[in-house]
Design a protein around this motif. Structure first.
Motif, short mmCIF file in Angstrom:
data_model
loop_
_atom_site.label_atom_id
_atom_site.label_comp_id
_atom_site.label_asym_id
_atom_site.label_seq_id
_atom_site.Cartn_x
_atom_site.Cartn_y
_atom_site.Cartn_z
N SER B 56 0.84 -1.19 0.00
CA SER B 56 0.00 0.00 0.00
C SER B 56 0.88 1.24 0.00
O SER B 56 1.99 1.24 0.52
CB SER B 56 -0.93 -0.01 1.21
N ARG B 57 0.34 2.26 -0.63
CA ARG B 57 1.06 3.52 -0.71
C ARG B 57 0.44 4.48 0.30
O ARG B 57 -0.78 4.68 0.31
CB ARG B 57 0.95 4.09 -2.11
N ASP B 58 1.29 5.04 1.13
CA ASP B 58 0.82 6.00 2.13
C ASP B 58 0.36 7.27 1.42
O ASP B 58 1.13 7.86 0.66
CB ASP B 58 1.96 6.32 3.11
N PRO B 59 -0.91 7.66 1.59
CA PRO B 59 -1.39 8.82 0.83
C PRO B 59 -0.64 10.11 1.18
O PRO B 59 -0.50 11.00 0.34
CB PRO B 59 -2.87 8.91 1.22
N ALA B 60 -0.14 10.22 2.42
CA ALA B 60 0.52 11.47 2.83
C ALA B 60 1.96 11.53 2.30
O ALA B 60 2.36 12.51 1.65
CB ALA B 60 0.52 11.57 4.36
N THR B 65 4.66 0.45 1.11
CA THR B 65 5.04 -0.64 1.99
C THR B 65 4.49 -1.93 1.41
O THR B 65 3.28 -2.02 1.16
CB THR B 65 4.42 -0.44 3.40
N MET B 66 5.36 -2.89 1.16
CA MET B 66 4.91 -4.13 0.55
C MET B 66 4.64 -5.18 1.62
O MET B 66 5.31 -5.22 2.65
CB MET B 66 5.95 -4.67 -0.44
N VAL B 67 3.68 -6.07 1.35
CA VAL B 67 3.43 -7.22 2.21
C VAL B 67 4.58 -8.20 1.99
O VAL B 67 4.97 -8.43 0.84
CB VAL B 67 2.07 -7.86 1.84
N PRO B 68 5.16 -8.76 3.02
CA PRO B 68 6.37 -9.58 2.82
C PRO B 68 6.16 -10.87 2.04
O PRO B 68 7.12 -11.45 1.57
CB PRO B 68 6.82 -9.89 4.25
N LYS B 69 4.94 -11.35 1.93
CA LYS B 69 4.77 -12.59 1.14
C LYS B 69 3.65 -12.42 0.12
O LYS B 69 2.91 -11.44 0.15
CB LYS B 69 4.52 -13.78 2.06
N LEU B 70 3.55 -13.43 -0.75
CA LEU B 70 2.56 -13.36 -1.81
C LEU B 70 1.15 -13.57 -1.25
O LEU B 70 0.98 -14.35 -0.31
CB LEU B 70 2.83 -14.44 -2.87
N GLY B 81 -4.69 3.36 -3.11
CA GLY B 81 -3.29 3.23 -2.75
C GLY B 81 -2.77 1.80 -2.76
O GLY B 81 -1.61 1.56 -2.44
N THR B 82 -3.62 0.83 -3.14
CA THR B 82 -3.14 -0.56 -3.21
C THR B 82 -2.14 -0.71 -4.35
O THR B 82 -2.37 -0.22 -5.46
CB THR B 82 -4.32 -1.53 -3.44
N VAL B 83 -1.01 -1.35 -4.04
CA VAL B 83 0.01 -1.59 -5.06
C VAL B 83 -0.02 -3.08 -5.39
O VAL B 83 0.02 -3.92 -4.50
CB VAL B 83 1.41 -1.19 -4.54
N ILE B 84 -0.15 -3.41 -6.67
CA ILE B 84 -0.17 -4.81 -7.10
C ILE B 84 1.00 -5.02 -8.05
O ILE B 84 1.17 -4.27 -9.01
CB ILE B 84 -1.49 -5.15 -7.84
N VAL B 85 1.82 -6.03 -7.74
CA VAL B 85 2.94 -6.35 -8.63
C VAL B 85 2.70 -7.76 -9.17
O VAL B 85 2.61 -8.72 -8.43
CB VAL B 85 4.29 -6.27 -7.88
#
Lengths: 195, 539
Positions: B56-60, B65-70, B81-85
């Motif tokens: 997730s991307r901090d809006p401010a 910050t990525m989740v450590p696992k899949l 703000g959700t980041v998907i790779v």
């Protein structure tokens, strides 16, 4: 592709040299080719009194046959891959559930229009079970168009007729230690699929 | 607007949209492979094919910050703000491993599997799998068993996505299918004595991402790559489900549902799915036959002659009554009314017989099979309403005939089954001229002066209006049998129009003549248009 395409390299024809302009040396060259063939061994045969010799039956593309398995059943599993690969659309298959417990599907009818066929051998290439093969039978005649549409029984009878002279190609190749694509030699461990 | 970042690309999603990562990525043009997830079913996240990296991307601060696992994409909501790779090495390796695990005990019998060519396991293996098979375990032997009258199960091809099980629990509400055993011995099965036998059972075959569930009606008939697909509308009932007609060389092989959120979502019923066999029935009427005067036999009339001779026959007979079948499209119905009025300016126009069967049948998943077994009653009523002030129905039409108020009648039918009995048809025998246009011979058509062949649903081009007033246009998937002029072509020629039958031109003309149908003037979108929206606006 247009003539202005940059991928095309245009070449200029070379100007004629002295020998070409003199004409005589090339004339002699051509005449010598002709006379060499006059005295060399003849390739043509007096068909049908004498029959041509097929060099390598393994790669010759003559009349089709449908192979039988060890139990004498048609080897074909009716996957339609030959019909899919056929550029002349001459193969017509009707598939149905097989009556045997070890097989899922088999051809209820299988016909090849030999008049439409261009003998390219793509069906043989496509077949995953080595069921369809092209034999070295080269004289294919008939009195009507209907007669030239070979059905399953006829294609199987071509196999019965030719199996002694021409064993199944997969077996010949396996005996020679050459694996064809997707088929391991008989003595090797099975690799992958179970069909 | 909430923003989701897919592989570095920012896309905006609707504020009220509740999307998961698969749907959000699809908006960005990225396809996340998945087996067990289906938009119409609950989420189980069991296949692990849709594993992606998220964060997730901090809006401010804009810090990611990525989740450590899949995490499974199907189960992870996409928020602002959700980041998907989806294209990292970690994700690619994971997909390759899932594919490898599935293929350890999946038979490589694609050449005899009916699903080959439209199989997700094939597609994903090609795209995400690895070329070598490291484990050399021979898959267990092929087992096939029937799970119901229409569906057969190839046990060893199953990848245990449980879509079919969830379908019977959530959409059909019949819960026939279950998962038996555990771990590597898991199997789909039915309870003894309770086969998969419901009106929606065919959908589990469409849902199956691999070749485990097979449709007995289609099994071994064709390889799927030979089939051509035409977007159509089902003519089985007034629900008007969006379908795809799959055909080859003018033969229909199967019908599949076409996703339409306004009508049938992802499903169709078995009545519709297998309701195409009448198209290829050898007993269909195939030629226009006119009764030879003073004899009980019919002569076959060539179509160009039919165009003029029917008009002459009906004109000389006197007062005309026409039944406009609810199987006809809007365009055909309009042309039929126009032809009738051109023959007799006071022609009596009525909506034809509306076949019904039982009552509406609804399922927990929101799917309804309608009792009204015709696709276009509402549309035909609207068209007849343009020509008549009072709407006449089939029973009014029968009274009209019985009371001798007509000398000639033209009855369009095109019903797939038998629809009229001898006693109902009997009064038609007194008419001086009777034209009957039907798929099959019936007690009525035996009385007819003119017996005309009709066309079936996949052979028509035009527009139908379903029970919810949604108009859907479609093109013919297959040609009518040799020698048959479809209704549209006959009527087009009877109207004296030149060239080929052009339903769009007729549709534009209808749209100009009625405000309630004005929305049909333009191109109708694939999901259809709601005619009521326009009626409310014009009221």
């Amino acid at each position: 592709m247009k003539p202005t395409d940059p991928a095309i390299t245009w070449l200029e024809e070379k100007p004629l040299g002295l020998a070409e302009r003199l004409y005589l040396p090339l004339f002699i060259q051509g005449l010598s080719t002709t006379s060499r063939h006059m005295v060399s061994r003849k390739v043509t045969v007096n068909y049908p009194e004498s029959r041509p010799v097929v060099g390598n039956p393994l790669i010759y593309r003559g009349v089709h046959r449908l192979n039988r398995d060890d139990a004498g059943r048609v080897k074909c599993v009716a996957c339609f891959l030959c019909a899919t690969a056929c550029p002349a659309h001459c193969i017509d298959i009707v598939a149905t559930e097989s009556p045997w417990p070890d097989r899922e599907k088999y051809p209820e009818s299988f016909s090849i229009d030999e008049l439409r066929c261009i003998f390219c051998g793509m069906c043989e290439e496509a077949c995953p079970v080595d069921a369809i093969e092209l034999t070295s039978l080269l004289d294919l005649t008939g009195k009507s168009r209907e007669e030239m549409i070979f059905d399953k029984e006829k294609l199987l009878s071509v196999y019965d007729m030719t199996k002694d002279a021409e064993p199944m190609k997969s077996k010949t190749l396996a005996a020679a230690g050459m694996a064809t694509f997707g088929h391991a030699p008989a003595d090797a461990a099975p690799a992958g699929g179970h069909h | 607007m909430p923003t989701v970042i897919v592989d570095g690309k920012e896309i905006e999603i609707g504020a009220q949209e509740r999307l998961n990562c698969i749907e959000a990525a699809r908006l960005a043009g990225v396809e996340i492979p998945h087996y067990c997830w289906h938009p119409g079913l609950s989420v189980v996240a069991s296949c692990r094919m849709c594993l992606v990296e998220t964060g997730s991307r901090d809006p401010a601060t804009g810090k990611v910050t990525m989740v450590p696992k899949l995490v499974p994409g199907c189960q992870t909501p996409a928020r602002d703000g959700t980041v998907i790779v989806t294209d990292s090495q970690l994700v690619k390796d994971s997909r390759a491993r899932v594919e490898e695990a599935l293929l350890i005990d999946h038979p490589i019998d694609c050449s005899i599997c009916d699903k080959a060519g439209e199989c997700l396991l094939q597609d994903y293996h090609f795209e995400h799998g690895q070329p070598e098979r490291r484990a050399d375990i021979n898959p267990f032997h092929s087992q096939r068993r029937d799970v119901g009258p229409t569906v057969t199960l190839f046990v060893d091809r199953c990848i245990m996505c449980t879509r079919c099980v969830r379908f019977t629990r959530e959409v059909s509400g019949t819960s026939e299918l279950m998962v038996a055993n555990r771990g590597a011995k898991e199997e789909i099965d039915v309870f003894p004595g309770f086969p998969l036998d419901n009106k929606l059972s065919g959908n589990v075959v469409d849902l199956c991402p691999v070749g485990a569930l097979g449709d007995k009606d289609f099994l071994y008939q064709q390889r799927v790559w030979f089939l051509k697909r035409e977007a159509n509308v089902c003519g089985g009932c007034s629900a008007g489900c969006s379908i795809v007609t799959e055909h080859n060389q003018d033969t229909v092989y199967r019908l599949k549902p076409r996703e339409n959120p306004h009508v049938n979502k992802w499903w169709i019923c078995d009545d519709g799915r297998y309701g195409w066999h009448h198209l290829h029935d050898p007993s269909r009427l195939l030629a226009a036959g006119r009764l030879v005067s003073s004899a009980a036999e019919r002569e076959t009339v060539e179509w160009p002659a039919v165009v003029t001779r029917i008009r002459d026959d009906l004109k000389s007979a006197g007062r005309l009554a026409v039944a406009v079948s609810p199987m006809l499209t809007l365009e055909e119905a309009w042309m039929l009314c126009a032809v009738a009025r051109s023959i007799d300016p006071r022609a009596y126009l009525a909506v034809g017989h509306v076949p019904t069967s039982g009552t509406d049948q609804s399922f927990p998943g929101g799917f309804t099979i309608r009792a009204e077994k015709c696709p276009n009653r509402i549309g035909v009523e609207a068209i007849v309403g343009l020509f008549e002030t009072d709407l006449h129905r089939w029973h009014n039409f029968l009274d009209h005939i019985r009371q001798g108020q007509a000398d000639a009648a033209w009855v369009t039918a095109a019903y797939p089954g038998s629809w009229i009995d001898d006693s109902t048809a009997e009064p038609f025998g007194k008419l001086r001229s009777l034209v009957v246009q039907d798929l099959f011979e019936s007690p009525l058509s035996r009385l007819a002066t003119w017996q005309l062949p009709a066309t079936g649903f996949a052979e028509r081009t035009g527009t139908w209006v379903n029970v919810a007033h949604r108009a859907q246009t479609f093109a013919a998937a297959v040609r009518a049998p040799a020698g048959v002029w479809p209704e549209g072509r006959l009527l087009w020629n009877m109207l004296g129009r030149r060239g080929l039958y052009d339903p769009a031109a007729v549709r534009r003309q209808i749209a100009e003549s009625a405000v309630s149908l004005a929305v049909l003037a333009g191109d109708v979108p694939p999901n259809g248009v709601d005619l009521r929206v326009n009626q409310i606006a014009s009221a």
